[in-house]
Design an enzyme around this catalytic site. Structure first.
Site, PDB file in Angstrom:
ATOM      1  N   ALA A 143       0.818  -1.223   0.000  1.00  0.00           N
ATOM      2  CA  ALA A 143       0.000   0.000   0.000  1.00  0.00           C
ATOM      3  C   ALA A 143       0.846   1.265   0.000  1.00  0.00           C
ATOM      4  O   ALA A 143       0.311   2.362   0.062  1.00  0.00           O
ATOM      5  CB  ALA A 143      -0.941  -0.003   1.199  1.00  0.00           C
ATOM      6  N   ARG A 173       8.150   0.085   3.551  1.00  0.00           N
ATOM      7  CA  ARG A 173       8.574   1.470   3.815  1.00  0.00           C
ATOM      8  C   ARG A 173       7.613   2.173   4.777  1.00  0.00           C
ATOM      9  O   ARG A 173       6.562   2.688   4.368  1.00  0.00           O
ATOM     10  CB  ARG A 173       8.673   2.247   2.491  1.00  0.00           C
ATOM     11  CG  ARG A 173       9.893   1.859   1.663  1.00  0.00           C
ATOM     12  CD  ARG A 173       9.843   2.471   0.282  1.00  0.00           C
ATOM     13  NE  ARG A 173       8.778   1.917  -0.528  1.00  0.00           N
ATOM     14  CZ  ARG A 173       8.472   2.342  -1.759  1.00  0.00           C
ATOM     15  NH1 ARG A 173       9.162   3.307  -2.305  1.00  0.00           N
ATOM     16  NH2 ARG A 173       7.493   1.783  -2.439  1.00  0.00           N
ATOM     17  N   TYR A 216       9.148 -13.867 -13.709  1.00  0.00           N
ATOM     18  CA  TYR A 216       8.036 -12.990 -13.305  1.00  0.00           C
ATOM     19  C   TYR A 216       6.720 -13.571 -13.822  1.00  0.00           C
ATOM     20  O   TYR A 216       5.737 -13.666 -13.079  1.00  0.00           O
ATOM     21  CB  TYR A 216       8.239 -11.564 -13.833  1.00  0.00           C
ATOM     22  CG  TYR A 216       7.073 -10.649 -13.497  1.00  0.00           C
ATOM     23  CD1 TYR A 216       6.805 -10.294 -12.171  1.00  0.00           C
ATOM     24  CD2 TYR A 216       6.227 -10.164 -14.499  1.00  0.00           C
ATOM     25  CE1 TYR A 216       5.728  -9.473 -11.853  1.00  0.00           C
ATOM     26  CE2 TYR A 216       5.149  -9.341 -14.190  1.00  0.00           C
ATOM     27  CZ  TYR A 216       4.902  -9.002 -12.862  1.00  0.00           C
ATOM     28  OH  TYR A 216       3.821  -8.200 -12.555  1.00  0.00           O
ATOM     29  N   PRO A 251      -3.739  -6.972 -14.628  1.00  0.00           N
ATOM     30  CA  PRO A 251      -3.538  -5.813 -15.510  1.00  0.00           C
ATOM     31  C   PRO A 251      -2.395  -6.006 -16.495  1.00  0.00           C
ATOM     32  O   PRO A 251      -1.455  -6.759 -16.243  1.00  0.00           O
ATOM     33  CB  PRO A 251      -3.181  -4.684 -14.529  1.00  0.00           C
ATOM     34  CG  PRO A 251      -3.222  -5.261 -13.160  1.00  0.00           C
ATOM     35  CD  PRO A 251      -3.204  -6.735 -13.284  1.00  0.00           C
ATOM     36  N   GLY A 252      -2.488  -5.240 -17.602  1.00  0.00           N
ATOM     37  CA  GLY A 252      -1.334  -5.022 -18.472  1.00  0.00           C
ATOM     38  C   GLY A 252      -0.521  -3.880 -17.889  1.00  0.00           C
ATOM     39  O   GLY A 252      -0.448  -3.735 -16.668  1.00  0.00           O
TER      40      GLY A 252
HETATM   41  N1  LIG Z   1       2.733  -1.832 -12.949  1.00  0.00           N
HETATM   42  C1  LIG Z   1       2.404  -2.766 -13.803  1.00  0.00           C
HETATM   43  O1  LIG Z   1       2.594  -2.596 -15.038  1.00  0.00           O
HETATM   44  C2  LIG Z   1       1.750  -4.025 -13.327  1.00  0.00           C
HETATM   45  C3  LIG Z   1       1.086  -4.838 -14.263  1.00  0.00           C
HETATM   46  C4  LIG Z   1       0.493  -6.008 -13.839  1.00  0.00           C
HETATM   47  C5  LIG Z   1       0.548  -6.374 -12.513  1.00  0.00           C
HETATM   48  N2  LIG Z   1       1.203  -5.595 -11.608  1.00  0.00           N
HETATM   49  C6  LIG Z   1       1.261  -6.056 -10.224  1.00  0.00           C
HETATM   50  O2  LIG Z   1       0.641  -5.083  -9.403  1.00  0.00           O
HETATM   51  C7  LIG Z   1       1.150  -5.181  -8.085  1.00  0.00           C
HETATM   52  C8  LIG Z   1       1.492  -3.769  -7.576  1.00  0.00           C
HETATM   53  O3  LIG Z   1       2.512  -3.228  -8.393  1.00  0.00           O
HETATM   54  P1  LIG Z   1       2.621  -1.665  -8.723  1.00  0.00           P
HETATM   55  O4  LIG Z   1       2.548  -1.526 -10.194  1.00  0.00           O
HETATM   56  O5  LIG Z   1       1.716  -0.870  -7.869  1.00  0.00           O
HETATM   57  O6  LIG Z   1       4.156  -1.427  -8.310  1.00  0.00           O
HETATM   58  P2  LIG Z   1       4.824  -0.550  -7.151  1.00  0.00           P
HETATM   59  O7  LIG Z   1       4.404   0.873  -7.280  1.00  0.00           O
HETATM   60  O8  LIG Z   1       6.291  -0.872  -7.223  1.00  0.00           O
HETATM   61  O9  LIG Z   1       4.200  -1.148  -5.817  1.00  0.00           O
HETATM   62  C9  LIG Z   1       4.605  -2.372  -5.265  1.00  0.00           C
HETATM   63  C10 LIG Z   1       4.200  -2.412  -3.804  1.00  0.00           C
HETATM   64  O10 LIG Z   1       4.580  -3.687  -3.250  1.00  0.00           O
HETATM   65  C11 LIG Z   1       5.259  -3.462  -2.023  1.00  0.00           C
HETATM   66  N3  LIG Z   1       6.178  -4.568  -1.746  1.00  0.00           N
HETATM   67  C12 LIG Z   1       7.135  -5.071  -2.572  1.00  0.00           C
HETATM   68  N4  LIG Z   1       7.808  -6.054  -1.956  1.00  0.00           N
HETATM   69  C13 LIG Z   1       7.264  -6.186  -0.716  1.00  0.00           C
HETATM   70  C14 LIG Z   1       7.535  -7.020   0.395  1.00  0.00           C
HETATM   71  N5  LIG Z   1       8.514  -7.941   0.367  1.00  0.00           N
HETATM   72  N6  LIG Z   1       6.792  -6.879   1.518  1.00  0.00           N
HETATM   73  C15 LIG Z   1       5.807  -5.949   1.577  1.00  0.00           C
HETATM   74  N7  LIG Z   1       5.494  -5.132   0.558  1.00  0.00           N
HETATM   75  C16 LIG Z   1       6.228  -5.244  -0.580  1.00  0.00           C
HETATM   76  C17 LIG Z   1       5.972  -2.119  -2.222  1.00  0.00           C
HETATM   77  O11 LIG Z   1       6.205  -1.470  -0.990  1.00  0.00           O
HETATM   78  P3  LIG Z   1       7.600  -1.379  -0.209  1.00  0.00           P
HETATM   79  O12 LIG Z   1       8.676  -1.202  -1.237  1.00  0.00           O
HETATM   80  O13 LIG Z   1       7.404  -0.196   0.676  1.00  0.00           O
HETATM   81  O14 LIG Z   1       7.711  -2.663   0.539  1.00  0.00           O
HETATM   82  C18 LIG Z   1       4.914  -1.343  -2.986  1.00  0.00           C
HETATM   83  O15 LIG Z   1       3.982  -0.776  -2.089  1.00  0.00           O
HETATM   84  C19 LIG Z   1       2.335  -6.151  -8.150  1.00  0.00           C
HETATM   85  O16 LIG Z   1       1.927  -7.411  -7.698  1.00  0.00           O
HETATM   86  C20 LIG Z   1       2.661  -6.196  -9.643  1.00  0.00           C
HETATM   87  O17 LIG Z   1       3.262  -7.411 -10.014  1.00  0.00           O
HETATM   88  C21 LIG Z   1       1.786  -4.424 -11.991  1.00  0.00           C
END
Ligand SMILES: NC(=O)c1ccc[n+]([C@@H]2O[C@H](COP(=O)([O-])OP(=O)(O)OC[C@H]3O[C@@H](n4cnc5c(N)ncnc54)[C@H](OP(=O)(O)O)[C@@H]3O)[C@@H](O)[C@H]2O)c1
Length: 261
Positions: free
Chosen positions: A14, A39, A157, A187-188
């Protein structure tokens, strides 16, 4: 639309991107929120903003969801007023690197497997029994189109997101006969910190990912979450695949070339 006022949502990841957007949308519905990420500072800032803006209760917890015992202890020891989780959004996750298999860093594989699969499993394992005992709840897993299609340099991934897809299916089988719902939102391309994390802080490479195209916004995914959790109790959206209009498949993106001045 079913009312969400005073219900409890727990959102992992979050502190940025999709998770932070989900926190905002659910706060706007009057939900109480448990927000998780590593964080603490980001989480606390978001929690304060949401409390002030929406007058809701927020319980931020800084935790690494890859640590099984920490997750178990945290969930088993939630304060009484936070125990009845109605909505679990398993969103925390990452892509690390995009090197071909033969050049990939094994630590990147471990980070993705530990977060995207194991973290999601640990969270679900300790939230689900409480949901079953109350016969109420909804689990939203954030997968990806990468769980449906593989791209060059993305095998691990993509494998983790294919695992999310299968876990989603298995969960629905195992809880069949209860009122619990399980949804995967896949999502894409979404513009968030995702590409900065994938390219380890290389802002130029991260920006190139979205060059000349319009990606999804984190708010678009949060909208989908809200849609799924507000369907009538007999409706379970099992899977929702979302692309930006400019993206036709994991590897096919329409990009406009910038006109010269
Ligand atoms: N962006 C895309 O294009 C996309 C597409 C399809 C699916 N997704 C999926 O959507 C989800 C969210 O991604 P996002 O795009 O929002 O990326 P993001 O902005 O990098 O957010 C990722 C979140 O996950 C948290 N996180 C990562 N590792 C963690 C851990 N070990 N423990 C607790 N929290 C953790 C991060 O927080 P901290 O660093 O503070 O821990 C951050 O809040 C992911 O599962 C990603 O695979 C993203």
């Amino acid at each position: 639309m079913a009312s969400l006022i005073n219900k409890i949502a727990l959102i992992t990841g979050a502190s940025s991107g999709i998770g932070a957007a989900c926190a905002e949308q659910l706060a706007a519905q009057g939900m109480r929120l448990i927000l998780l990420a590593r964080r603490a500072e980001n989480l606390n800032t978001i929690a304060t903003q949401l409390r002030n803006k929406y007058k809701i209760a927020v319980h931020p917890i800084a935790i690494d969801i890859t640590h099984h015992q920490a997750v178990q202890q945290m969930l088993l020891n939630l304060p009484d007023e936070w125990r009845e989780i109605d909505i679990l959004v398993n969103n925390a996750g990452l892509a690390a690197g995009i090197e071909k298999f033969q050049q990939a860093d094994v630590h990147d594989w471990e980070a993705m497997i530990n977060t995207n699969i194991k973290g999601l499993l640990y969270m679900t394992r300790y939230v689900l029994p409480e949901m079953i005992s109350r016969n109420r709840g909804h689990i939203i897993n954030i997968g990806s189109v990468a769980g449906h299609q593989t791209y060059v340099g993305g095998s691990v991934y993509c494998a983790t997101k294919a695992a999310v897809n299968r876990i989603n299916q298995g969960l629905r089988l195992d809880i069949n006969g209860t009122a619990i719902r399980v949804t995967s939102i896949d999502p894409g391309m979404v513009e968030s910190e995702f590409s900065m994390v994938r390219f380890k802080g290389d802002i130029t490479r991260a920006k190139q990912v979205y060059q000349g195209m319009t990606p999804l916004r984190p708010e678009d995914i949060a909208d989908a979450v809200l849609y799924c959790i507000t369907r009538p109790a007999h409706v379970n959206i099992s899977e929702m695949i979302m692309y930006p209009t400019d993206q036709a498949a994991a590897t096919m993106v329409h990009r406009r070339t910038e006109k010269a001045e």
